[in-house]
Design an enzyme around this catalytic site. Structure first.
Site, PDB file in Angstrom:
ATOM      1  N   LYS A   7      27.998 -69.902 -34.845  1.00 41.03           N
ATOM      2  CA  LYS A   7      28.419 -70.158 -36.220  1.00 41.03           C
ATOM      3  C   LYS A   7      27.703 -71.360 -36.808  1.00 41.03           C
ATOM      4  O   LYS A   7      27.413 -71.387 -38.000  1.00 41.03           O
ATOM      5  CB  LYS A   7      29.930 -70.350 -36.282  1.00 41.03           C
ATOM      6  CG  LYS A   7      30.640 -69.076 -35.876  1.00 41.03           C
ATOM      7  CD  LYS A   7      32.079 -69.015 -36.309  1.00 41.03           C
ATOM      8  CE  LYS A   7      32.598 -67.661 -35.875  1.00 41.03           C
ATOM      9  NZ  LYS A   7      33.978 -67.419 -36.272  1.00 41.03           N
ATOM     10  N   GLU A  33      35.492 -77.254 -39.694  1.00 42.92           N
ATOM     11  CA  GLU A  33      35.100 -76.779 -41.022  1.00 42.92           C
ATOM     12  C   GLU A  33      36.237 -77.131 -41.979  1.00 42.92           C
ATOM     13  O   GLU A  33      37.412 -77.017 -41.606  1.00 42.92           O
ATOM     14  CB  GLU A  33      34.918 -75.260 -40.957  1.00 42.92           C
ATOM     15  CG  GLU A  33      33.938 -74.674 -41.957  1.00 42.92           C
ATOM     16  CD  GLU A  33      33.769 -73.187 -41.717  1.00 42.92           C
ATOM     17  OE1 GLU A  33      32.796 -72.800 -41.047  1.00 42.92           O
ATOM     18  OE2 GLU A  33      34.623 -72.411 -42.175  1.00 42.92           O
ATOM     19  N   HIS A  72      44.259 -65.749 -39.234  1.00 41.93           N
ATOM     20  CA  HIS A  72      42.808 -65.581 -39.390  1.00 41.93           C
ATOM     21  C   HIS A  72      42.316 -64.202 -38.984  1.00 41.93           C
ATOM     22  O   HIS A  72      41.123 -63.989 -38.809  1.00 41.93           O
ATOM     23  CB  HIS A  72      42.031 -66.643 -38.612  1.00 41.93           C
ATOM     24  CG  HIS A  72      42.500 -68.021 -38.908  1.00 41.93           C
ATOM     25  ND1 HIS A  72      42.302 -68.626 -40.136  1.00 41.93           N
ATOM     26  CD2 HIS A  72      43.207 -68.914 -38.160  1.00 41.93           C
ATOM     27  CE1 HIS A  72      42.845 -69.820 -40.124  1.00 41.93           C
ATOM     28  NE2 HIS A  72      43.414 -70.030 -38.945  1.00 41.93           N
ATOM     29  N   ARG A 123      26.920 -56.814 -36.890  1.00 41.86           N
ATOM     30  CA  ARG A 123      27.374 -55.538 -36.349  1.00 41.86           C
ATOM     31  C   ARG A 123      28.108 -54.782 -37.442  1.00 41.86           C
ATOM     32  O   ARG A 123      28.336 -55.311 -38.525  1.00 41.86           O
ATOM     33  CB  ARG A 123      28.341 -55.797 -35.195  1.00 41.86           C
ATOM     34  CG  ARG A 123      29.463 -56.739 -35.642  1.00 41.86           C
ATOM     35  CD  ARG A 123      30.650 -56.762 -34.772  1.00 41.86           C
ATOM     36  NE  ARG A 123      31.495 -57.909 -35.041  1.00 41.86           N
ATOM     37  CZ  ARG A 123      32.461 -57.955 -35.967  1.00 41.86           C
ATOM     38  NH1 ARG A 123      32.675 -56.911 -36.735  1.00 41.86           N
ATOM     39  NH2 ARG A 123      33.187 -59.041 -36.146  1.00 41.86           N
TER      40      ARG A 123
END
Lengths: 168, 507, 507, 168
Positions: B118, B205, B240, B297
């Site tokens: 990430k 984040e 999430h 993907r």
């Protein structure tokens, strides 16, 4: 035939009598009479009530020890028929009195134990964390009370139905 | 006769079935792999051929690169489709396929590696000129001292997210609202990430408030053509994890849609992307958006895009892998026809904190009629294994408008029956009637906030009449059982006359 | 709380289910009626309420206007939807509903009466300026002498069709190729029409050679708005009964499509039509078309139109009946998005001349995935009654192009399993691979000609390997049966552990 | 266990032996060995052949008297296991020798009888017309031969399995 059905902790007495004609029944729930037609289907039972013609497409899956999972179109409910409650009782019978046995709803591994005997717990307070299917799941207290027993330790693997915690 | 090209599908469940369908429609042969507990799974039954690859635990079967590549080679497959999850974003697997002379249906190993981290992906986005959510540039070392992490957290500001560098599906992710919770969050995220991905690295984040999760599906061929699609709205999440996805989003203006699509294409081009992929963005209240991450993907929620565009993404993945040029009209890809909504149906008990409730799916009644797409991985009689994600099916509905799609969703959820296990159907029925859902007023925190407020209250509160119905059905079932009339399992053991005879006997 | 508006559905099977779905999506209550053999039918189980109306034979139940109107009134329904077949085109039923204060979801009794007589309908079309196929102006009296009929036949010319004035679904219709066969054809057509419709009157119509059956769906509201839709191609017929329908047709040019749609709308306007209806045309080799007849109801094949336009015809029928204005954009209604194909799946043995093979549907596996619509009237465990049409389901597939729809159709037919009875699936699998079907080179005689040429040859010729497979499966099933492991009926009697115990016992 | 399976008139001898492990079988068809894994499903049987991994999703519905309807993904075939052929035999066993008994495949009403005893009939020639489910269905000769018996008259109602015509 008479059945005692425990629906969410409340006992109902249900009399089932087959009427002369096949598939027609007279069902009495706590004194209230229902004339209906009940037919087995691949899903469960198709029930049509004579008064008003209400149609109910329901399913009944037998567990063991008289426990059934009853599935109505909008609702899943576990019941016990005839009170032969199985050792593998329901974990969450909120509001019920007496001893509450919290059991593992599925196999997994105990990651963390959050209470110890003697702890006072709130309704829905976390008791332990079980890892199953790659997710961590917190098991919570089905009612407020005192922890009287913790039957597992951190790191142990548990089978479905295994007793974990007792609250009184 | 030339030998038919075969595709090995390195996955299970609904996505394996989905990929096989695309193969069939393109005239390609299908090779399934399966673990011991999946011997009668739908993907095994629908495949042309099927090969056992080991015991139930994924680490011993669906994550075994060696075994899967071996089956592919032995079966004469020339393509390998990874689906999503398991090895789908594992660059070693893509490389192992290439090394064995197999075509991996997906991007290059280097694109997977770059976007799979990430933190690296955030650097790619920045290089492509796309804004990213403020956060740590690099992941923390496993032994990074708490004080250093805390300092970084202060720089970014609270509330923030601890995220696994190798994360996905909400695993290894924790929200931190104040400095006091940081250390514990780091610890659980690392532990979950370590066990889920074999990589415990995490980073921080900023948590954007009232943000929506909007993502852009794209296809890219090997000739440099990149086509971005109309967005998907995936803000309805629990911990999430996406729960409901739809397309298009109510929150996007046409200029923002186009700008987001262009940003997505720019990121894909920067990394030399091929095959299907998705760029996830956060859209804030001001209409500004930020790159979140890329999924290299096919995604769980790809059907909503297929439904509103009429374009088969999996067929295109395969065609791109076979060397075809992407000939989709970009204007069409970005223009939705109607509205589509997907629900991820799980074998979980919504009234017990969404605890997994695996078991035997005794019977199924899947709704049909207009505007329904059934992407299921489970057939009646299948025992949902304990080892994997407990998703039973994806239910996709569509309508001329969002309002029509929602009224259809309610109808379809009422019809849908999964017998023998508890599922999230009662939850979805409740959600479909929520005013915020109907009006589209939600952000990524909507569902978790609402669930927290409910404090575990049941999604369907049984009325006294319901309880009577339950008692009646239970007593009738017990009566039929006592009379050996197979209540609850009425599928008769033989042909019609035998059943007729039994019915007669009942009279 | 206002009382919910209820709709009584005066039908059974897939169309009753289809109508209920539309009701649900519009928030309307559903009232089912059922005959004795339909006690566990899907339409009963899906309805809010259900009322028995008599024994199996349709004349004693689904055709009993008195009983159905009585149930509607007693249940508090305010609308009655007739579906197709049974009382759908019976003006007495429409009138009886009106007399009882119920809204009939369909056209006025007078429109039904006018268009229900094929000869009267031909006069309406002529009045609307639409060309009709040459034929007799008026039906023949029951005692019309053979010589008079023969003279009329000579005037029209051979080959010709004997058609029941009250006909439908290919019943009471016979092809006559030479004068020698005329008398016998009249006799069988009269006998079949008499028993099927209670009206033995017949007339003659020229048989157009190499013609296609093309039809225009339309909706008309009570304010005079008529919207015609993109055409349906229904030329694949067996004995004048549609077997496969698709939209759009390969045979129509854009100007012809528009002209045909305008003609259809003109006929509807001439008769003051309201609700959904269909104008059927024959299209000859020169591209000229002729009015054939009108169906004053929803048709079996309506889903292909819904799929290519995204417009829900049944919802619109109900909305029109509730007094709403038709607000569909006419340009959209006539513009197909992609291609759709429908197969009518019957419990018939295609290798025995499509002989009905009713019985217990022991298990079902209905395909899903992209581009599939499942309109089914039967659930697993249902015994298909002897009394009615033996249709199990309609299978509708769609694709971006006709080619994609056909490759999808093949995939979907391979997946579709109906266990316990023979069905027309093997026939459809064969048809989907026929070069004429794939290229679209067919007319209304195509299928009958081809079937005649095959002389009853099986649609799937079992290879020696197939026979080995059959023997293996049969022996394994017998083995499992001998070992009490419920081969063939594996749905276990109880929860997972009981099954696990049994599996253990097997080891 | 050994089974004799009659597939479209041809007899096959099939040996079924369960291997040591659950679900694994050794099946011998007329001498040819197949190692396979067979698992019951709600549909029927899921079979995977060890050699090549070929996957076969098949269904088997037991009728009576040893007759089964075997349904492969592309094919429906009626077979008789162990030769105990039921009286309600298959109507169409084209090419088979000896007496052929044409029976009603479903209940209905005989509308027309097109042959009489002594008539010579061609393969697939019409024998009688039965009305069922509102459609007229012509039953045809399963092979060429001579009609030796007509067991029904026009207008009579027949049950499924009722003998209609015998051809030799």
């Amino acid at each position: 035939m008479k059945f005692e059905v425990d629906v969410a902790g409340r006992q109902r007495t249900v009399g089932v009598d087959r009427a002369a004609e096949g598939g027609k029944f007279r069902v009495v729930v706590d004194g209230q009479v229902h004339e209906l037609e009940a037919q087995p289907t691949a899903l469960g039972l198709s029930v049509v009530f004579q008064a008003g013609g209400r149609s109910l497409d329901a399913a009944a899956t037998e567990r063991s020890g008289g426990e059934w999972l009853i599935q109505l179109p909008h609702l899943d409910v576990a019941v016990v028929v005839d009170g032969q409650r199985h050792a593998r009782g329901r974990q969450n019978r909120a509001g019920a009195d007496g001893e509450q046995r919290v059991t593992a709803p599925m196999p997994g591994r105990v990651l963390r134990v959050l209470v110890k005997p003697g702890d006072k717990v709130e309704h829905r307070q976390g008791l332990l964390v079980v890892e199953a299917m790659k997710m961590e799941n917190e098991l919570t207290a089905p009612k407020a009370g005192t922890v009287t027993e913790v039957a597992v330790t951190e790191g142990s693997s548990v089978e479905a139905g295994r007793l974990l915690v007792v609250i009184e | 006769m030339t030998r038919r090209t075969k595709v090995l599908i390195a996955n299970r469940g609904e996505i394996a079935v989905r990929v096989m369908r695309a193969c069939r429609e393109l005239g390609l042969g299908t090779v399934a792999v399966y673990s011991e507990c999946d011997r009668t799974a739908l993907h095994v039954r629908l495949a042309d051929e099927a090969h056992a690859i080991g015991p139930g635990p994924a680490a011993d079967s669906y994550l075994r690169i060696d075994k899967i590549v071996d089956v592919a080679v032995r079966s004469g497959a020339s393509l390998v489709h990874p689906g999503y999850g398991f090895l789908a974003e594992n660059e070693d697997f893509a490389q192992a396929c290439a090394d064995a002379g197999l075509t991996f249906v997906g991007p290059s190993p280097s694109a997977i590696a770059q976007m799979g981290s990430k933190t690296a992906a955030r650097r790619v986005a920045t290089a492509a000129g796309v804004p990213v959510v403020p956060g740590t540039e690099d992941p923390f070392a496993d032994d990074a001292p708490d004080a250093m992490i805390a300092a970084e957290a202060r720089r970014i500001g609270y509330p923030l997210l601890v995220k696994a560098v190798a994360g996905g599906g909400g695993k290894g992710m924790r929200t931190v609202r104040s400095p006091a919770d940081l250390s514990a969050a780091i610890q659980t995220a690392r532990s979950e990430a370590g066990s889920a991905f074999g990589d415990a690295a995490v980073y921080l984040e900023r948590l954007l408030l009232k943000a929506r999760h909007i993502e852009i599906q794209l296809l890219a061929d090997t000739f440099g053509t990149v086509v971005p699609f109309v967005e998907r709205e995936c803000s309805i999440q629990r911990r999430h994890q996406k729960v409901v996805e739809e397309s298009p989003s109510l929150a996007l203006t046409e200029p923002t849609r186009r700008a987001m699509a262009e940003c997505a294409a720019a990121v894909a081009r920067t990394v030399g992307y091929t095959s299907a992929g998705t760029i996830e963005f956060l859209l804030d209240e001001d209409g500004d958006f930020y790159f979140l991450e890329m999924n290299t993907r096919l995604q769980v929620e790809h059907p909503v895009t297929e439904v509103v565009t009429g374009i088969d993404l999996v067929q295109w993945q395969l065609r791109i892998a076979l060397g075809e040029r992407l000939t989709i009209d970009p204007a069409r890809a970005i223009t939705p026809r109607g509205h589509a909504i997907e629900c991820r149906l799980y074998a979980e008990d919504p009234d017990q904190g969404f605890m997994p409730s695996p078991g035997l799916v005794r019977a199924l009644s899947v709704p049909g009629g207009p505007g329904v797409r059934d992407d299921r991985g489970v057939a009646a009689g299948f025992e949902i294994p304990l080892f994997y994600d407990s998703m039973i099916a994806k239910l996709i509905v569509s309508g001329d408008s969002r309002a029509e799609a929602i009224s259809r969703l309610s109808r379809v959820l009422d019809e849908y029956r999964v017998i023998g296990v508890r599922t999230t159907l009662p939850f979805f029925r409740w959600l479909a009637a929520r005013p915020e859902f109907i009006s589209g007023q939600f952000d990524t925190t909507y569902l978790d906030t609402l669930l927290a407020e409910r404090k575990g209250q049941a999604f369907v509160e049984a009325t006294s009449d319901d309880a009577d119905d339950v008692a009646i059905v239970a007593a009738l079932a017990a009566w039929f059982r006592a009379h050996q009339a197979s209540a609850g399992v009425a599928t008769p053991a033989a042909g019609g006359w035998r059943r007729a005879a039994r019915t007669e006997a009942l009279r």
